[in-house]
Design a protein around this motif. Structure first.
Motif, PDB file in Angstrom:
ATOM      1  N   MET A   1     -15.530  13.126  16.125  1.00 16.20           N
ATOM      2  CA  MET A   1     -14.659  12.132  15.554  1.00 16.20           C
ATOM      3  C   MET A   1     -14.463  12.386  14.065  1.00 16.20           C
ATOM      4  SD  MET A   1     -12.748   9.565  16.311  1.00 16.20           S
ATOM      5  CE  MET A   1     -13.249   9.223  17.968  1.00 16.20           C
ATOM      6  N   LEU A   2     -15.494  12.901  13.420  1.00  9.97           N
ATOM      7  CA  LEU A   2     -15.370  13.212  11.997  1.00  9.97           C
ATOM      8  C   LEU A   2     -14.276  14.244  11.767  1.00  9.97           C
ATOM      9  CD1 LEU A   2     -16.430  12.900   9.083  1.00  9.97           C
ATOM     10  CD2 LEU A   2     -17.974  14.780   9.578  1.00  9.97           C
ATOM     11  N   ASN A   3     -14.195  15.247  12.627  1.00  7.06           N
ATOM     12  CA  ASN A   3     -13.170  16.280  12.480  1.00  7.06           C
ATOM     13  C   ASN A   3     -11.767  15.700  12.630  1.00  7.06           C
ATOM     14  OD1 ASN A   3     -15.115  18.229  12.104  1.00  7.06           O
ATOM     15  ND2 ASN A   3     -15.195  18.766  14.264  1.00  7.06           N
ATOM     16  N   ALA A   4     -11.618  14.707  13.482  1.00  8.40           N
ATOM     17  CA  ALA A   4     -10.302  14.098  13.694  1.00  8.40           C
ATOM     18  C   ALA A   4      -9.901  13.179  12.552  1.00  8.40           C
ATOM     19  CB  ALA A   4     -10.291  13.325  15.006  1.00  8.40           C
ATOM     20  N   LEU A   5     -10.856  12.595  11.851  1.00 12.61           N
ATOM     21  CA  LEU A   5     -10.544  11.613  10.816  1.00 12.61           C
ATOM     22  C   LEU A   5     -10.691  12.123   9.393  1.00 12.61           C
ATOM     23  CD1 LEU A   5     -12.219   8.441  12.335  1.00 12.61           C
ATOM     24  CD2 LEU A   5      -9.787   8.928  12.155  1.00 12.61           C
ATOM     25  N   LEU A   6     -11.306  13.273   9.209  1.00 14.55           N
ATOM     26  CA  LEU A   6     -11.568  13.770   7.855  1.00 14.55           C
ATOM     27  C   LEU A   6     -10.282  13.978   7.061  1.00 14.55           C
ATOM     28  CD1 LEU A   6     -13.633  14.777   5.779  1.00 14.55           C
ATOM     29  CD2 LEU A   6     -13.331  17.052   6.736  1.00 14.55           C
ATOM     30  N   LEU A   7      -9.380  14.771   7.561  1.00 17.19           N
ATOM     31  CA  LEU A   7      -8.147  15.056   6.815  1.00 17.19           C
ATOM     32  C   LEU A   7      -7.245  13.830   6.647  1.00 17.19           C
ATOM     33  CD1 LEU A   7      -7.276  18.669   7.991  1.00 17.19           C
ATOM     34  CD2 LEU A   7      -8.228  17.925   5.815  1.00 17.19           C
ATOM     35  N   PRO A   8      -7.025  13.005   7.681  1.00 20.97           N
ATOM     36  CA  PRO A   8      -6.188  11.819   7.453  1.00 20.97           C
ATOM     37  C   PRO A   8      -6.771  10.861   6.399  1.00 20.97           C
ATOM     38  CG  PRO A   8      -6.353  12.237   9.785  1.00 20.97           C
ATOM     39  CD  PRO A   8      -7.306  13.177   9.108  1.00 20.97           C
ATOM     40  N   LEU A   9      -8.076  10.665   6.409  1.00 20.51           N
ATOM     41  CA  LEU A   9      -8.670   9.758   5.424  1.00 20.51           C
ATOM     42  C   LEU A   9      -8.642  10.361   4.016  1.00 20.51           C
ATOM     43  CD1 LEU A   9     -11.667   8.254   7.418  1.00 20.51           C
ATOM     44  CD2 LEU A   9      -9.534   7.137   6.780  1.00 20.51           C
ATOM     45  N   MET A  10      -8.871  11.654   3.915  1.00 23.42           N
ATOM     46  CA  MET A  10      -8.784  12.306   2.596  1.00 23.42           C
ATOM     47  C   MET A  10      -7.349  12.263   2.074  1.00 23.42           C
ATOM     48  SD  MET A  10     -11.854  13.195   1.818  1.00 23.42           S
ATOM     49  CE  MET A  10     -11.770  14.470   0.602  1.00 23.42           C
ATOM     50  N   PHE A  11      -6.393  12.531   2.965  1.00 21.53           N
ATOM     51  CA  PHE A  11      -4.985  12.473   2.565  1.00 21.53           C
ATOM     52  C   PHE A  11      -4.586  11.058   2.163  1.00 21.53           C
ATOM     53  CE2 PHE A  11      -0.504  11.791   3.627  1.00 21.53           C
ATOM     54  CZ  PHE A  11       0.087  12.710   2.773  1.00 21.53           C
ATOM     55  N   SER A  12      -5.072  10.058   2.884  1.00 21.34           N
ATOM     56  CA  SER A  12      -4.709   8.685   2.540  1.00 21.34           C
ATOM     57  C   SER A  12      -5.287   8.288   1.188  1.00 21.34           C
ATOM     58  CB  SER A  12      -5.154   7.712   3.632  1.00 21.34           C
ATOM     59  OG  SER A  12      -6.543   7.532   3.621  1.00 21.34           O
ATOM     60  N   MET A  13      -6.493   8.763   0.866  1.00 26.05           N
ATOM     61  CA  MET A  13      -7.054   8.470  -0.462  1.00 26.05           C
ATOM     62  C   MET A  13      -6.225   9.125  -1.555  1.00 26.05           C
ATOM     63  SD  MET A  13     -11.190   8.447  -0.165  1.00 26.05           S
ATOM     64  CE  MET A  13     -11.404   9.906   0.849  1.00 26.05           C
ATOM     65  N   ALA A  14      -5.872  10.386  -1.357  1.00 22.93           N
ATOM     66  CA  ALA A  14      -5.077  11.091  -2.364  1.00 22.93           C
ATOM     67  C   ALA A  14      -3.673  10.500  -2.471  1.00 22.93           C
ATOM     68  CB  ALA A  14      -5.011  12.578  -2.024  1.00 22.93           C
ATOM     69  N   GLY A  15      -3.045  10.275  -1.323  1.00 23.83           N
ATOM     70  CA  GLY A  15      -1.696   9.716  -1.335  1.00 23.83           C
ATOM     71  C   GLY A  15      -1.658   8.292  -1.854  1.00 23.83           C
ATOM     72  N   GLY A  16      -2.655   7.490  -1.478  1.00 23.24           N
ATOM     73  CA  GLY A  16      -2.706   6.117  -1.966  1.00 23.24           C
ATOM     74  C   GLY A  16      -2.921   6.044  -3.464  1.00 23.24           C
ATOM     75  N   THR A  17      -3.763   6.916  -3.993  1.00 26.23           N
ATOM     76  CA  THR A  17      -3.975   6.953  -5.436  1.00 26.23           C
ATOM     77  C   THR A  17      -2.705   7.397  -6.152  1.00 26.23           C
ATOM     78  OG1 THR A  17      -6.295   7.470  -5.044  1.00 26.23           O
ATOM     79  CG2 THR A  17      -5.441   7.897  -7.249  1.00 26.23           C
ATOM     80  N   TYR A  18      -1.992   8.374  -5.598  1.00 25.15           N
ATOM     81  CA  TYR A  18      -0.738   8.818  -6.195  1.00 25.15           C
ATOM     82  C   TYR A  18       0.301   7.689  -6.204  1.00 25.15           C
ATOM     83  CZ  TYR A  18       3.702  11.174  -6.841  1.00 25.15           C
ATOM     84  OH  TYR A  18       4.934  11.515  -7.300  1.00 25.15           O
ATOM     85  N   VAL A  19       0.433   7.004  -5.073  1.00 25.60           N
ATOM     86  CA  VAL A  19       1.391   5.899  -4.989  1.00 25.60           C
ATOM     87  C   VAL A  19       1.008   4.808  -5.976  1.00 25.60           C
ATOM     88  CG1 VAL A  19       2.203   4.012  -3.497  1.00 25.60           C
ATOM     89  CG2 VAL A  19       2.155   6.342  -2.638  1.00 25.60           C
ATOM     90  N   TYR A  20      -0.266   4.494  -6.077  1.00 28.18           N
ATOM     91  CA  TYR A  20      -0.712   3.443  -6.981  1.00 28.18           C
ATOM     92  C   TYR A  20      -0.405   3.794  -8.432  1.00 28.18           C
ATOM     93  CZ  TYR A  20      -3.539  -0.060  -9.237  1.00 28.18           C
ATOM     94  OH  TYR A  20      -3.950  -1.105 -10.028  1.00 28.18           O
TER      95      TYR A  20
END
Length: 86
Positions: A1-20
């Motif tokens: 499950m970690l392999n399935a969620l690692l990239l989406p969660l990392m991308f959401s942190m980076a993308g969310g910080t950029y949007v903010y």
């Protein structure tokens, strides 16, 4: 499950910080999307609880919390534009 969620969660942190930081008019939508990603990660943790996934979700939750608190402490956009003040 970690392999399935690692990239989406990392991308959401980076993308969310950029949007903010770069798109202040879309902060509310960005924070909502970050919260939804956190919920998806929580469902993944319920399905397969591991220490690594918990650590990743804790880091993601702390980023969401910091951005949300900063957003709630910021002055309202209507007060900055001066609408209604004549």
């Amino acid at each position: 499950m970690l392999n399935a969620l690692l990239l989406p969660l990392m991308f959401s942190m980076a993308g969310g910080t950029y949007v903010y930081l770069q798109l202040p008019d879309r902060r509310a939508q960005g924070l909502l999307i970050l919260t939804l990603f956190q919920l998806i990660g929580a469902v993944g943790y319920v399905m397969e609880p591991t220490v690594n996934l918990f650590t990743l979700l804790s880091i993601h939750a702390s980023v969401v919390l910091v951005l949300l608190v900063r957003h709630l402490q910021a002055p309202a956009a209507a007060a900055q534009t001066g609408e209604g003040n004549q």
